[in-house]
Design an enzyme around this catalytic site. Sequence first.
Site, PDB file in Angstrom:
ATOM      1  N   LYS A  43      -6.029  27.354  -8.695  1.00  0.00           N
ATOM      2  CA  LYS A  43      -4.758  26.445  -8.602  1.00  0.00           C
ATOM      3  C   LYS A  43      -5.157  25.120  -9.056  1.00  0.00           C
ATOM      4  O   LYS A  43      -6.177  24.644  -8.764  1.00  0.00           O
ATOM      5  CB  LYS A  43      -4.280  26.548  -7.065  1.00  0.00           C
ATOM      6  CG  LYS A  43      -5.261  25.969  -6.089  1.00  0.00           C
ATOM      7  CD  LYS A  43      -4.688  26.053  -4.757  1.00  0.00           C
ATOM      8  CE  LYS A  43      -5.735  25.565  -3.715  1.00  0.00           C
ATOM      9  NZ  LYS A  43      -4.987  25.718  -2.407  1.00  0.00           N
ATOM     10  N   ASP A  60      -4.743   5.797  -4.385  1.00  0.00           N
ATOM     11  CA  ASP A  60      -4.480   7.251  -4.817  1.00  0.00           C
ATOM     12  C   ASP A  60      -4.450   7.210  -6.155  1.00  0.00           C
ATOM     13  O   ASP A  60      -4.559   6.653  -6.880  1.00  0.00           O
ATOM     14  CB  ASP A  60      -3.050   7.428  -4.071  1.00  0.00           C
ATOM     15  CG  ASP A  60      -2.797   8.747  -3.589  1.00  0.00           C
ATOM     16  OD1 ASP A  60      -3.652   9.681  -4.049  1.00  0.00           O
ATOM     17  OD2 ASP A  60      -2.053   9.014  -2.790  1.00  0.00           O
ATOM     18  N   ASP A  97       0.808  -1.465  -0.029  1.00  0.00           N
ATOM     19  CA  ASP A  97       0.008  -0.146  -0.034  1.00  0.00           C
ATOM     20  C   ASP A  97       0.776   1.417   0.196  1.00  0.00           C
ATOM     21  O   ASP A  97       2.178   0.983   0.282  1.00  0.00           O
ATOM     22  CB  ASP A  97      -1.000  -0.024   1.261  1.00  0.00           C
ATOM     23  CG  ASP A  97      -1.870   1.054   1.401  1.00  0.00           C
ATOM     24  OD1 ASP A  97      -2.113   1.665   0.321  1.00  0.00           O
ATOM     25  OD2 ASP A  97      -1.933   1.707   2.325  1.00  0.00           O
ATOM     26  N   ASP A  99      -1.683  -0.890   6.037  1.00  0.00           N
ATOM     27  CA  ASP A  99      -2.000  -0.526   7.281  1.00  0.00           C
ATOM     28  C   ASP A  99      -3.265  -0.355   7.528  1.00  0.00           C
ATOM     29  O   ASP A  99      -3.971   0.195   8.602  1.00  0.00           O
ATOM     30  CB  ASP A  99      -1.220   0.883   7.693  1.00  0.00           C
ATOM     31  CG  ASP A  99      -1.684   1.962   6.815  1.00  0.00           C
ATOM     32  OD1 ASP A  99      -1.861   3.144   7.303  1.00  0.00           O
ATOM     33  OD2 ASP A  99      -2.069   1.697   5.485  1.00  0.00           O
ATOM     34  N   PHE A 142     -13.024  21.324  -6.705  1.00  0.00           N
ATOM     35  CA  PHE A 142     -12.113  20.437  -7.419  1.00  0.00           C
ATOM     36  C   PHE A 142     -12.756  19.103  -7.613  1.00  0.00           C
ATOM     37  O   PHE A 142     -13.583  18.805  -6.872  1.00  0.00           O
ATOM     38  CB  PHE A 142     -10.861  20.152  -6.581  1.00  0.00           C
ATOM     39  CG  PHE A 142     -10.376  18.957  -6.795  1.00  0.00           C
ATOM     40  CD1 PHE A 142      -9.293  18.936  -7.974  1.00  0.00           C
ATOM     41  CD2 PHE A 142     -10.356  17.541  -6.020  1.00  0.00           C
ATOM     42  CE1 PHE A 142      -8.640  17.787  -8.071  1.00  0.00           C
ATOM     43  CE2 PHE A 142      -9.799  16.651  -6.577  1.00  0.00           C
ATOM     44  CZ  PHE A 142      -8.706  16.680  -7.417  1.00  0.00           C
TER      45      PHE A 142
END
Length: 1211
Positions: free
Chosen positions: A578, A693, A411, A850, A555
């Site tokens: 941004k 991710d 991970d 984890d 976003f």
Amino acid sequence: MRKTCDISDQYCDDIICNVNWKVKANDRPYHQQPQFKKKVFLCIKKSRYSGNAIKTYKYNVLTFIPLNLYEQFKRAANLYFLALLILQIIPQITTLPWYTTLIPLVVVLGITAIKDLVDDLARHRMDKEINNRKCEVLLNGSFQDSRWRQIQVGDVVRLKKNDFIPADLLLLSSSNPNSLCYVETAELDGETNLKFKMGLRVTDEMLQEERQLADFDALIDCEEPNNRLDKFLGMMQWNGERYPLELDNMLLRGCKVRNTDVCHGLVIFAGGDTKIMKNSGKTRFKRTKIDELMNYMVYTIFAVLILVAAGLGIGHTFWYEQIGSKAWYLYDGLNYNATYRGFLSFWGYIIVLNTMVPISLYVSVEVIRLGQSKFINWDLQMYFAEKDTPAKARTTTLNEQLGQIQYIFSDKTGTLTQNIMEFKKCTIAGRSYGSRKNTRLPENVCCCFQPVDWSWNQYADQKFQFMDHLLVANVKSKKDKDAMEFFKLLSLCHTVMVDNKDGDLVYQAASPDEGALVTAARNFGFVFLSRTQDTITIMEMGQEKTYEMLALLDFNSDRKRMSIILKFPDGRIRLYCKGADTVIYERLSTNTQHQQTTQEALDIFANDTLRTLCLCYKDISANEYEAWSRKHKEAQLVMGDREAALDSVYEEVEKDLMLIGATAIEDKLQDGVPETIATLAKADIKIWVLTGDKKETAENIGYSCSLLTDDMTVHYGEDVNEKLRIRQTTRRRQPPTNFRRARQTPEEPFFTETGKNALIITGGWLNEILYEKKKKRRRLRLHRLGRRPPSSNPGEPLNDWEKEMRQIDFVDMACECEAVICCRVTPKQKANVVSLVKKYKKAVTLSIGDGANDVNMIKTADIGVGISGQEGMQAVMSSDYAFAQFRYLERLLLVHGRWSYIRMCKFLRFFFFKNFSFTLVHFWYSFFNGYSSQTAYEDWFITLYNLAYSSLPVLLVGLLDQDVNDRLSLKFPKLYIPGQQGLLFNYKNFFISLFHGIFVSLIIFFIPYGAFLQTMGQDGEAPSDYQSFAVVTASSLIFTVSLQISLDTSYWTFVNCFAVLGSIAIYFGFMFDIHSAGIHVIFPSVFTFTGAASNALRQPYLWLTILLTVGISLLPVICIQFLYKTIWPSVGDKVRNRKKYELQMEEKKKKKEPEPFQRGRRSRRSAYAFSHSQGYAGLISSGQSIRRRPAARSGANANIREIPLGGAENI
């Protein structure tokens, strides 16, 4: 987002069509109705709704003995010895006393049962602790203290701050405005960042008091229990209205309530039905490769034993017919024919030769594994003092497998990284900042290697470190307008929320990235203080200013940017934006400056593996804003694809932007991660990162931790899909072949170019490549009809064979790569990737994570490792080994794993050898006793040989031996490779041990036989009797075995020396006692070798016989070991002679030409990572999270802390 069904009735109707799980609030009898029952066994039914108690233990008081014995006798060896015991009770068959098998069997079963009992008691304690946690449940109109195990579906529960959530709850109300509730998901994903949940408006307004909650009688229709942590679909019917429910309304079991004083929830799923328990996966029984190999070898020995016994039984038949029946002095009074006597002899030899597979083998293996587990637990170099967390071996059966790992699946968040973001560098108006030394400092500014002193800023976070003093000097001078605008943007353009608690300002960021940027702005003098629904207040270089927020463009993963439109105090309207450089550069104005210099800086930041973000602005006229605002309001009211409509409106205003600069943030790795990965790579261990991710972030971390390097060619999902499609098309053109032949046919490599390759693939591409993306309803319908769906896409598989070949192709391609990163993958996909490698590569795998999203992966791999020390313990509870830092994995594998493998292999090789040497003496003796199944040794020697005489030295080798010490094991990772290849224990080693045992047994039998053939003692008597012969052969065997293990011992300690000498002493001590006259008087029928030892061993030539036997047995071994160490040394031998080995390694390095460093070879990587789901824009704009603007602050001494709220990993 909350909608009522008078707005979207169609949405609620769709929900009703897709759900069949009903929950009635405050009505326990409702869930016991017949329609909610399910059949368990025959006519026995129980409720489909699980209780909230969880059960991970295996035994209870009544089932322990029968169930444990059942499990133990599932082992073929134990069952075999039970059968032997039964055979030994039969008088006609038995050749050995029954206690020679019963005593070892009872010892083995007892030790294993005690070990299982201890493990299960620990599970009982853990279950009891969790099930007996307390919480408040609404019963009989009032909240009462109750235990978790007593909670049922439909109960209303009250939770307080820092309470763990006991079940999957529908959030009804909370003490925060609009029923906002903050939760920490550490138990689910290992992240300590807060996330927010929100109740429905109707429940928030009407369910605040206890009486209102007691009268609550809503009916919930929702999806059945499942493992989807990122999805929930449901609908609530109450007071004649229907309200849609989604994941934002749910509090999941395992999370912890934070920053919320009180909240109330309705239990939807309990116990085993909760999402966290559904994600825990099926517990798989894990066995090591050595276990499997040992079983096959035991089966081989069984087969050999039966063949040998059958041959000897046939031999006895012929012998009796030709000799035995004609010798009057051999008549035994039994009128059995030769065939029946041969049959009895067969079973007799089954008993006599059973010690080829001694039962003590299994108990010795368990003892060694237990000791090796304790060494892991006691290793101070794997102890994390910061959190008082030692390493923990949570299983005792897999230690040697740690020395054979070929693939590691890791991970990212919380495993490789700390999930701590630090603002490191930036570029403003074409000028880069953040280096340790900047020579362009003004004269009055000190240039040094010290971090910036923030004492000039009363609001600064003193933990924030920045090395470039020039940027601070520019901001303090207020002359650099670009720098002022840069940090003003960072303090205004975000979705961070702030809470004022007794003068203590607490930041709650949507992600650690946002928190790091706002903290950086604060330290440079632009402090975010508060916000309301339509204003933002900041402290701008000591001056408090309030800006009116006209719009917040949030976003999402498609936009990869966020913007805010503000009205300045002087009336100007400006848009700040941004986002990722890939989307910002497309929208820049042609008049913007510093594009090229900023791009060069971004490339440098990317080479430093930093996460980059571009900042820009745009001034908007009042008329232009009014026209755009009308379109924005219309898009907000669209009931169809609202997100697409909003994105289209956002595109209109987010163009012609002016570039200010870019930020560079470091996603802080755990200590020692790059070094650990580099060392493991040298040990030929391939590491795959499986993370939820996003791609840019995962790629960045890959470079940061040295998993990806500049000399690698990176391939992405579209490239992989195309290569696999070409391979599939090529295969279709070939003549048809069967699946087995296709798998055995070697394929051409996918990457024919020289150089290293890496693979980065998303979960979406993974589904596409592996053909996992199918519509379930259509698949089920066609399955019922017995048909497959027609393939409209030429790239789709025609049948299951093609699908499996596609999976094999993908695994082959991935395994050709030096590194593989799978991002945006679900917990199920993580487990599937591990399963594919195990299935098609037959490789030994290790998974490390984890969080609860790693549990399935951890359980699927051969070895599961959990990162402990965080608050989330789900991964640890499901793991085989646990420790606090990723860097300890290096020591676990290269030291403990390698030692365990070497020790176990050496133990097994020697154990088989010593038992073949011991047992096959009976075989040679049978040629001289008419194949009558008479034993060559005394009965008590046979009983004690494996228990007392030869067990301790080999046991200590299995516990303590090491070819090189831990420091050299880490220094030379190549030492690990023999374990991966299984070189130290395989069928070749087994047959070497077999032939070695045959040779030694020949020597041990025939040299004493020759010495006894025509012998005269000193007293004129011939000690050529059977008992003296048994003493000499037994003594020769003990000396040979003890000295042989001494030759095989690489690491001598006092304990090893004591064990070898002690075993010989124990043998002689026991033998003289057993052969004494005193014990014969007490037990005349049991101890029959009276005086045999003292009579035989007082003859000097018998000692010479023993010496000659031992010498001839050991001499070939000594010669072979000498030749191997001098002519064919192993890597371990070379390392022990390390000076010569190091010189050889240095010469090899010199021969390799150094590769030129290529800066900026790879493309710029952006890592815009505010969050992976929708941000807080809607929440902020609605004003639901805003209590009120703080009336006053405590001024200069206000303590401002940052608590990041969004996860760096989407589940």
